[in-house]
Design an enzyme around this catalytic site. Structure first.
Site, PDB file in Angstrom:
ATOM      1  N   VAL A  96      47.722  45.621  40.636  1.00  0.00           N
ATOM      2  CA  VAL A  96      46.353  46.096  40.437  1.00  0.00           C
ATOM      3  C   VAL A  96      45.753  46.679  41.711  1.00  0.00           C
ATOM      4  O   VAL A  96      44.811  47.472  41.646  1.00  0.00           O
ATOM      5  CB  VAL A  96      45.432  44.966  39.912  1.00  0.00           C
ATOM      6  CG1 VAL A  96      45.872  44.513  38.533  1.00  0.00           C
ATOM      7  CG2 VAL A  96      45.358  43.804  40.883  1.00  0.00           C
ATOM      8  N   SER A 142      34.739  33.763  38.787  1.00  0.00           N
ATOM      9  CA  SER A 142      34.958  32.320  38.894  1.00  0.00           C
ATOM     10  C   SER A 142      33.621  31.640  39.117  1.00  0.00           C
ATOM     11  O   SER A 142      32.715  32.226  39.717  1.00  0.00           O
ATOM     12  CB  SER A 142      35.895  32.003  40.064  1.00  0.00           C
ATOM     13  OG  SER A 142      35.924  30.604  40.330  1.00  0.00           O
ATOM     14  N   TYR A 191      38.080  33.132  48.742  1.00  0.00           N
ATOM     15  CA  TYR A 191      38.139  33.261  47.291  1.00  0.00           C
ATOM     16  C   TYR A 191      36.743  33.447  46.708  1.00  0.00           C
ATOM     17  O   TYR A 191      36.520  34.320  45.852  1.00  0.00           O
ATOM     18  CB  TYR A 191      38.798  32.012  46.711  1.00  0.00           C
ATOM     19  CG  TYR A 191      38.936  32.011  45.212  1.00  0.00           C
ATOM     20  CD1 TYR A 191      39.822  32.870  44.575  1.00  0.00           C
ATOM     21  CD2 TYR A 191      38.192  31.122  44.426  1.00  0.00           C
ATOM     22  CE1 TYR A 191      39.962  32.853  43.194  1.00  0.00           C
ATOM     23  CE2 TYR A 191      38.331  31.097  43.050  1.00  0.00           C
ATOM     24  CZ  TYR A 191      39.214  31.967  42.439  1.00  0.00           C
ATOM     25  OH  TYR A 191      39.350  31.952  41.061  1.00  0.00           O
ATOM     26  N   ALA A 241      34.087  34.659  48.166  1.00  0.00           N
ATOM     27  CA  ALA A 241      33.574  35.990  48.508  1.00  0.00           C
ATOM     28  C   ALA A 241      34.138  37.049  47.570  1.00  0.00           C
ATOM     29  O   ALA A 241      33.412  37.935  47.094  1.00  0.00           O
ATOM     30  CB  ALA A 241      33.928  36.323  49.956  1.00  0.00           C
ATOM     31  N   SER A 242      35.430  36.954  47.277  1.00  0.00           N
ATOM     32  CA  SER A 242      36.051  37.955  46.400  1.00  0.00           C
ATOM     33  C   SER A 242      35.502  37.868  44.985  1.00  0.00           C
ATOM     34  O   SER A 242      35.283  38.895  44.320  1.00  0.00           O
ATOM     35  CB  SER A 242      37.570  37.791  46.400  1.00  0.00           C
ATOM     36  OG  SER A 242      37.977  36.610  45.725  1.00  0.00           O
ATOM     37  N   LYS A 243      35.256  36.666  44.500  1.00  0.00           N
ATOM     38  CA  LYS A 243      34.761  36.510  43.131  1.00  0.00           C
ATOM     39  C   LYS A 243      33.266  36.806  43.028  1.00  0.00           C
ATOM     40  O   LYS A 243      32.795  37.295  41.994  1.00  0.00           O
ATOM     41  CB  LYS A 243      35.078  35.099  42.631  1.00  0.00           C
ATOM     42  CG  LYS A 243      36.569  34.846  42.439  1.00  0.00           C
ATOM     43  CD  LYS A 243      37.176  35.809  41.429  1.00  0.00           C
ATOM     44  CE  LYS A 243      38.602  35.474  41.099  1.00  0.00           C
ATOM     45  NZ  LYS A 243      39.181  36.371  40.048  1.00  0.00           N
ATOM     46  N   ILE A 272      40.412  25.559  35.541  1.00  0.00           N
ATOM     47  CA  ILE A 272      41.246  25.810  34.375  1.00  0.00           C
ATOM     48  C   ILE A 272      42.677  25.389  34.702  1.00  0.00           C
ATOM     49  O   ILE A 272      43.212  25.719  35.762  1.00  0.00           O
ATOM     50  CB  ILE A 272      41.212  27.293  33.970  1.00  0.00           C
ATOM     51  CG1 ILE A 272      39.755  27.766  33.797  1.00  0.00           C
ATOM     52  CG2 ILE A 272      41.998  27.506  32.686  1.00  0.00           C
ATOM     53  CD1 ILE A 272      38.946  27.017  32.769  1.00  0.00           C
TER      54      ILE A 272
END
Length: 251
Positions: free
Chosen positions: A68, A146, A159, A161-163, A192
């Site tokens: 991606v 998230s 993580y 920051a990216s979400k 999850i």
């Protein structure tokens, strides 16, 4: 009289479709009549997922192996969708990676890779999908963020920051694409039980479970069922929303 499948005649693209939440979305969408365009890096499990859909539901599947974060690979995916189906109704931008690290200990290469996959990868797919959807002035784009992108978590600054970036992208895209009949929403899963989280130690998993009001970890199908709602006709007036699927982990 049996009701018609919710997604009959629709074309759904799913990223990260070889396992976990992406594979669960493929199963749920196929069961509701959608044809699928599936992409992931892992060729063998992706082919197995497509074969399962074809056997169980007679689903027409396009399979694409790609990254991606590679804009050229993403463009090739949508060119194949256009040649095969001529349209796109649903995008589930689900692919992502989880890289933990305490502040001061996060490697530069982890920052680059996480942002390339989790942020740039979604933006590549968002743009390409919107181009196809605008031709028919119809579509639903579902971005997997998230709950950590909303609430944060110690040791997960990168993580988070990216979400969190995906939430900002969704809010802007919903405003821009709404006049074209395209809805854009975010799913914010909590803990999850997938391959992405199973590497965590028992103590960490138990601590996280104690933070969840419903007292259990989520399953991939819990997220996929909400994605089905956002993709289907019941959500025709829902756009620009962040929907937590976390069992009450963050209230």
């Amino acid at each position: 009289m049996t009701p018609a499948p919710l997604l009959a005649g629709q074309i759904a693209a799913i990223t990260g479709a070889s396992r976990g939440i992406g594979a669960a979305m493929a199963r749920v969408f196929a069961a509701q009549g959608a044809s699928l365009a599936l992409t992931a890096q892992q060729a063998e499990p992706l082919a197995q997922c497509a074969a399962e859909m074809q056997t169980m539901h007679g689903t027409e599947c396009l399979i694409h192996n790609g990254d991606v974060s590679d804009a050229a690979s993403v463009q090739d995916f949508y060119q194949q969708i256009h040649r095969r189906f001529g349209r796109l109704d649903i995008l589930a931008a689900n692919a992502g990676i989880l890289t933990d690290g305490m502040i001061g200990m996060i490697r530069a290469e982890d920052i680059d890779r996480t942002l390339a996959v989790n942020v740039a990868g979604v933006l590549h797919h968002l743009q390409a999908a919107a181009r196809l959807m605008r031709r028919h002035r119809h579509g639903s784009i579902i971005i997997t963020s998230s709950i950590i992108g909303r609430a944060g978590s110690a040791g997960q600054t990168l993580y988070a920051a990216s979400k969190a970036a995906l939430i900002g992208a969704m809010l802007s895209a919903a405003k821009e694409l709404g006049p074209d009949g395209i809805r854009v929403n975010v799913l914010a899963p909590g803990f999850i039980d997938t391959d992405m989280t199973r590497h965590l130690g028992d103590k960490i998993r138990q601590k996280r479970k104690e933070q969840i009001a419903l007292g259990r970890f989520g399953m991939a199908e819990d997220v996929a069922d909400v994605a089905l709602f956002l993709a289907g006709p019941q959500a025709r007036y829902v756009t620009g929303q962040i929907i937590g699927v976390d069992g009450g982990m963050v209230i």
